[in-house]
Design an enzyme around this catalytic site. Structure first.
Site, PDB file in Angstrom:
ATOM      1  N   ILE A  63     -82.847  -9.567 -66.715  1.00  0.00           N
ATOM      2  CA  ILE A  63     -82.265  -9.448 -68.042  1.00  0.00           C
ATOM      3  C   ILE A  63     -83.342  -9.115 -69.088  1.00  0.00           C
ATOM      4  O   ILE A  63     -83.074  -8.416 -70.072  1.00  0.00           O
ATOM      5  CB  ILE A  63     -81.471 -10.733 -68.370  1.00  0.00           C
ATOM      6  N   CYS A  64     -84.585  -9.539 -68.838  1.00  0.00           N
ATOM      7  CA  CYS A  64     -85.637  -9.226 -69.823  1.00  0.00           C
ATOM      8  C   CYS A  64     -86.028  -7.750 -69.775  1.00  0.00           C
ATOM      9  O   CYS A  64     -86.401  -7.160 -70.791  1.00  0.00           O
ATOM     10  CB  CYS A  64     -86.839 -10.135 -69.639  1.00  0.00           C
TER      11      CYS A  64
END
Ligand SMILES: [Zn+2]
Lengths: 432, 177
Positions: free
Chosen positions: A214-215
């Site tokens: 997700i980062c």
């Protein structure tokens, strides 16, 4: 066109001249590897063509191939379930559908096409979910062939057929032939519920859908997929809050596409398109018509061999990898003792109607051959007693004093889990 | 039709009839009743009959987030454990790996999820984020940048954000206990 091979035999009506010429080479005499129970000649042909009832789950990419193959192999009582309607993007490989059929139920259109094209075959469609049907419905079939792309639907079908097995009734064991494809890869397997490994046994073997950290999505997008996931995973809930994203709604896809395209522009990434957006959010794996054809053929061969006993059937997992040339591998996938569907143990317990939940738990911990430490109990619809977490223990504690008969019907099932059990234990409760 | 029943009879397992409890349901019951949580973590079920929706509150007893209480929502779908649980941080907090919407950057919640992992592994992973915030996987870029540049200033920001102050223009929620 309507020439009849066996005039006068109603059940063979619609069979054109020479229809079974090739198939009958296999069915008229046993071969060196034929199962001893094989009844060469009329017996097996009568079963296949007049008695055998087969269910096909899914009328999509695999389903169209499966239906056509089964009809041509001589199965004449075919049922098909599919909950989808035809989309224009299906037409390149789902060859039972035409442009005029767009928007119509797949099951219905597929059934009509097969019946028109292969006279004498009856195909009964059901436009809806497999979950709509009950045990009595599934009991009527001899075999089930699954051509689904949904893991959830497959898990349900598998568990239903495993649960259907009644030790008192041989007819209740329905072989399940499961096919699946992903791009150039595919697999076909034969599941004999409770006898061989089941779908759930192999759950951790599945390729999981590609998920990006997700980062990465948030900070360092490099691929068009990163931009699309940014739109769907991060921006959608931020802008629309609790509004559910409907991946079948063109307006929703359009919004995601717009947001993803703007993001891609900002990071100078190329390749965000409407089709890719839809593909990523619906987790569509490119379907290859030829992979579907190979896997469907493998499944239908197994259905035919099992229905006729004319040759040894697959034991039990066939894997096809077409990404680097062509590779296939067949192996025995072992049943897992800790499988929550087909593993575990089942114990019959007979107690009096006054027996309390607390005494039942005591009995489980003391019984020599069971000896379960700290068991947690539930029925399919409610919790009876949970050992932890503290809040759930407190919420279910009042049940300890209740009579088991107040919570579980006669013949009802109780699922027991405990850290000392590899997975779960199923209790069948009867009252004296 | 092939005679499977004769094979079946040979096996010693003729009575494996199972209840209709779904595999996901059994697995969640097993995961929850075998949770081994330290005193710093507590679950709460708004509806005790619903095992698929609950919250987890982490109250770190060491590290820079000590003194705060951080609540996460857990939503488990019927395709568990094929699908991971969906986890969000409920209060708006200043943390490099949690964004302002509550999204959490924890590998086992997405790309590294496997059905052999369980709820305990996820909860332990979440607690670890408060002991060792990671500037390499930023979701709150400002916070990550602060942590990388000046650890002491970052800690001061954490302390004041936990009291509900504004850090670099963003007002965080008060999470101190
Ligand atoms: Zn199994």
């Amino acid at each position: 066109m309507a020439a009849v091979v066996h005039p006068g035999q109603a059940s063979h009506l619609g069979d054109w001249a020479g229809r079974y010429f090739h198939i009958d080479q296999v069915l008229d005499k046993p071969g060196p590897r034929t199962d001893p129970s094989f009844l060469a000649g009329d017996g097996v042909k009568k079963f296949l063509r007049e008695e055998c009832k087969i269910l096909v789950i899914g009328a999509g990419g695999l389903g169209c191939e499966i239906l056509a193959n089964l009809a041509l192999l001589g199965f004449k009582d075919i049922h098909v379930i599919d909950m989808d309607t035809i989309d224009i993007s299906n037409l390149n490989r789902q060859f039972l559908f035409r442009q005029k059929d767009v928007g119509q139920p797949k099951a219905t259109v597929a059934a009509e096409f097969i019946m028109k094209r292969v006279p004498g075959v009856k195909v009964t469609p059901y436009f809806g979910k497999i979950q709509d049907k009950d045990d009595d419905y599934y009991m009527q079939f001899n075999l089930v062939v699954c051509g689904l792309d949904s893991i959830e639907a497959r898990r349900w079908m598998n568990a239903t057929l495993v649960n259907l097995v009644d030790p008192e009734n041989p007819e209740s064991l329905k072989p399940l032939i499961d096919g699946g494809t992903e791009g150039f890869k595919g697999q076909a397997r034969v599941i004999l519920p409770t006898v061989t490994s089941c779908y759930e046994c192999s759950l951790d073997m599945l390729n999981k859908p590609t998920a990006f950290p997700i980062c990465t999505i948030a900070n360092t997008p490099r691929l068009p997929e990163h931009c699309i996931e940014w739109a769907s995973v991060l921006e959608w809930p931020r802008i629309w809050k609790d509004k559910k994203m409907d991946t079948d709604d063109p307006e929703h896809i359009g919004w995601l596409y717009g947001v993803a395209a703007a993001r891609a522009k900002e990071f100078k990434i190329e390749g965000v398109t409407w089709a890719l957006t839809q593909g990523v959010v619906k987790n569509i794996i490119p379907a290859i018509a030829s992979t579907n054809a190979i896997i469907a053929a493998a499944c239908c061969n197994e259905a035919f061999k099992i229905a006729t006993s004319s040759a040894a059937y697959l034991n039990n997992y066939f894997m096809l990898i077409g990404t680097d040339s062509v590779y296939s591998y067949t192996f025995i996938h072992e049943q897992r003792p800790e499988c929550p569907v087909c593993g575990g143990e089942s114990v019959e317990i007979s107690i009096s109607r006054d027996f309390t939940v607390e005494s039942l738990i005591e009995m489980l911990t003391e019984k020599q051959h069971i000896q379960i430490k700290k068991p947690s109990l539930s029925t399919p619809t409610k919790q009876i007693y949970l050992q932890a977490p503290p809040q759930l223990e407190a919420a279910t504690r009042p049940n300890l004093e209740k009579k088991v008969s107040e919570l579980v019907a006669d013949g009802g099932e109780v699922t027991v889990t405990a850290s000392s059990l590899p997975f779960s234990l199923s209790l069948r409760i009867t009252y004296t | 039709m092939i005679k499977i029943w004769s094979m079946k009879k040979n096996e010693e397992a003729a009575n494996k009839k199972k209840p209709k409890t779904s595999a996901a349901q059994i697995r969640v019951q097993k995961d929850l009743t075998e949770l081994d949580l330290p005193a710093t973590m507590q679950t709460n079920f708004p509806d005790p009959a619903d095992l698929l929706n609950f919250t987890l509150t982490i109250t770190p007893d060491e590290g820079m987030y000590q003194g705060g209480a951080f609540t996460f929502s857990f939503v488990i779908n019927t395709n568990y454990p094929h699908d991971p649980p969906k986890v969000k941080c409920l209060p708006k907090i200043y943390h490099p790996n949690v964004d302002l919407e509550g999204n959490v950057c924890l590998n086992i919640l997405r790309e590294d999820w496997k059905p052999v992992l369980n709820l305990n592994s996820v909860m332990v992973g979440l607690q670890y984020l408060f002991l060792e915030p990671n500037a390499e996987d930023p979701l709150n870029k400002e916070a990550a940048e602060d942590l990388r540049r000046n650890r002491d200033a970052f800690i001061a920001n954490v302390r004041s954000s936990m009291k509900g102050s504004t850090v670099k223009g963003i007002t965080y929620e008060r999470v101190t206990v």
